[in-house]
Design an enzyme around this catalytic site. Structure first.
Site, short mmCIF file in Angstrom:
data_model
loop_
_atom_site.label_atom_id
_atom_site.label_comp_id
_atom_site.label_asym_id
_atom_site.label_seq_id
_atom_site.Cartn_x
_atom_site.Cartn_y
_atom_site.Cartn_z
N ASN A 185 -1.44 12.66 37.12
CA ASN A 185 -0.79 12.35 36.02
C ASN A 185 -1.79 14.46 35.90
O ASN A 185 -2.71 14.41 36.42
CB ASN A 185 -1.44 12.14 34.37
CG ASN A 185 -1.03 10.40 34.50
OD1 ASN A 185 0.27 10.82 34.42
ND2 ASN A 185 -1.71 9.46 33.83
N ASP A 239 -2.99 16.11 32.97
CA ASP A 239 -2.67 16.34 31.58
C ASP A 239 -4.58 16.34 31.04
O ASP A 239 -4.69 16.82 31.11
CB ASP A 239 -2.52 15.08 30.11
CG ASP A 239 -3.06 13.76 31.15
OD1 ASP A 239 -2.17 12.83 31.17
OD2 ASP A 239 -4.06 13.47 31.50
N HIS A 276 -0.39 15.67 41.73
CA HIS A 276 0.59 16.63 41.04
C HIS A 276 -0.20 17.54 40.54
O HIS A 276 1.03 18.60 39.79
CB HIS A 276 1.84 15.59 40.60
CG HIS A 276 2.06 14.83 40.95
ND1 HIS A 276 3.14 14.09 40.61
CD2 HIS A 276 2.07 14.54 42.46
CE1 HIS A 276 3.49 12.74 41.43
NE2 HIS A 276 2.77 13.50 42.30
N CYS A 307 -1.50 37.63 37.24
CA CYS A 307 -3.13 37.66 38.08
C CYS A 307 -3.22 39.05 37.39
O CYS A 307 -2.47 39.43 37.22
CB CYS A 307 -2.61 37.52 39.24
SG CYS A 307 -4.13 37.67 39.99
N CYS A 366 -4.33 41.09 40.15
CA CYS A 366 -3.61 41.53 40.96
C CYS A 366 -2.36 42.52 40.59
O CYS A 366 -1.62 42.77 40.83
CB CYS A 366 -3.63 41.03 41.82
SG CYS A 366 -2.55 39.28 42.59
N ASN A 383 1.41 -2.43 33.69
CA ASN A 383 3.11 -2.11 33.83
C ASN A 383 3.83 -2.64 31.99
O ASN A 383 3.50 -3.58 32.11
CB ASN A 383 4.08 -1.63 34.46
CG ASN A 383 4.91 -0.70 34.45
OD1 ASN A 383 5.80 -0.57 33.59
ND2 ASN A 383 4.83 0.72 34.70
N1 APR Z 1 1.49 1.22 29.26
C1 APR Z 1 1.61 0.82 30.57
N2 APR Z 1 2.55 1.55 30.86
C2 APR Z 1 3.38 2.44 30.41
C3 APR Z 1 3.18 2.58 28.71
C4 APR Z 1 2.18 2.00 28.21
N3 APR Z 1 1.52 2.21 26.58
N4 APR Z 1 4.44 3.28 28.62
C5 APR Z 1 5.42 3.37 29.78
N5 APR Z 1 5.27 2.96 30.56
C6 APR Z 1 5.33 2.18 32.11
C7 APR Z 1 6.35 3.18 32.08
O1 APR Z 1 7.15 1.29 32.41
C8 APR Z 1 7.41 3.55 33.62
O2 APR Z 1 6.68 2.30 34.64
O3 APR Z 1 4.88 4.00 32.65
C9 APR Z 1 5.38 4.31 33.33
C10 APR Z 1 6.36 5.69 33.36
O4 APR Z 1 6.98 6.18 34.71
P1 APR Z 1 7.24 7.68 34.43
O5 APR Z 1 7.66 8.22 33.04
O6 APR Z 1 8.24 7.54 35.53
O7 APR Z 1 6.14 8.60 34.81
P2 APR Z 1 5.17 8.48 36.46
O8 APR Z 1 5.37 7.23 37.26
O9 APR Z 1 3.99 8.63 36.24
O10 APR Z 1 5.71 9.98 36.83
C11 APR Z 1 5.79 10.58 37.97
O11 APR Z 1 7.22 11.55 38.38
O12 APR Z 1 8.18 13.68 36.85
C12 APR Z 1 7.63 13.34 38.05
O13 APR Z 1 5.54 14.85 38.48
C13 APR Z 1 5.97 13.64 37.56
O14 APR Z 1 4.20 12.48 37.82
C14 APR Z 1 4.98 12.55 37.58
C15 APR Z 1 5.80 11.36 38.30
#
Ligand code: APR
Length: 241
Positions: free
Chosen positions: A102, A104, A119, A146, A148, A211
């Protein structure tokens, strides 16, 4: 209580070393959009148009406008109980590392300090000429420049780019040497982060997945707890001494 949750709590209670790997599903509980899934960012935007070096070269203004839109969404949001639980785990477990995908900044806001932002971080910008990285919280002009004179870009790892070598080395070493790994809120489809759970497992760690849905690692982890990270993670902390 879920059998997997009980086993995970028990293993956490004696763990001397813990790695927590997080994805968008942890910040989703604070209102940050995820990437995949029904409301995901990649359902409404094309990553190749916004999250690649080519996209930035082609149209830096468009890319910055998208990140500025995401930052305005994130800015008022607060850490949720899942973030706070992970911050509490850092206090309780002697050897701890948080590896987050993440960008954020909510884990830092929640109090985690032993973390690797694999990331990048949406609140940092990097000079395309000098490579210097600095905090950048408001954009008077888009795209910002920047001192520069060169363009600033988001300090985010884009598709097709490699991760910071030191960050990756730290994450891999921690995955190989931890007793327990918690993988929370990630679809486990983006490499190299998606391989860390397998590394931990083959090194003998007890791997727990949190998850709402199944993922490619569900089949081999020691416990896959189906549920929302904001509810499950605080229940796991109860097990850590
Ligand atoms: N609680 C638990 N799990 C959750 C929730 C929740 N409230 N909401 C969603 N999820 C799960 C979804 O089922 C999914 O498996 O979180 C996961 C989110 O997956 P993605 O949206 O693919 O996010 P992420 O895995 O962080 O993506 C990885 O992909 O696009 C790139 O750089 C970006 O860091 C990111 C990377």
């Amino acid at each position: 209580m879920d059998k997997g949750l009980l086993r995970a709590r028990e293993r956490l209670s004696s763990a001397r070393s813990l790695v927590v790997l997080t994805g968008a599903g942890v910040s989703a509980e604070s209102g940050v959009p995820t990437f995949r899934g029904p409301e995901g960012l990649w359902r409404n935007f094309r990553p190749e148009e916004l999250a690649t070096p080519q996209a930035f070269r082609r149209d830096p203004k468009l890319v910055w406008e998208w990140y500025d839109w995401r930052r305005r969404i994130i800015a008022p949001l607060k850490p949720n109980p899942g973030h706070l639980a992970i911050s509490e785990l850092e206090k309780r477990v002697p050897e701890f590392l948080l590896v987050t995908q993440n960008v954020d900044g909510l884990h830092r806001l929640a109090g985690n300090a032993k973390l690797v932002e694999l990331h990048g971080n949406i609140w940092l910008a990097r000079c395309v000429a000098e490579g210097t990285v600095a905090e950048n919280r408001e954009l008077a002009t888009i795209p910002p420049k920047c001192g520069c004179g060169a363009l600033l870009r988001p300090h985010i790892v884009w598709f097709g780019e490699s991760l910071d070598e030191d960050d990756l080395k730290t994450a891999v070493e921690a995955a190989r040497n931890c007793e327990v790994m918690i993988v929370a809120g990630t679809s486990s489809v983006v490499q190299p982060a998606a391989s860390l759970a397998g590394l931990a497992k083959e090194s003998g760690a007890f791997v727990v997945e949190v998850n709402t849905d199944e993922t490619p690692i569900t089949g081999f982890v020691d416990a896959s707890i189906r549920g929302r990270s904001g509810e499950i993670l605080p229940m796991l902390v109860g097990g850590a001494r």
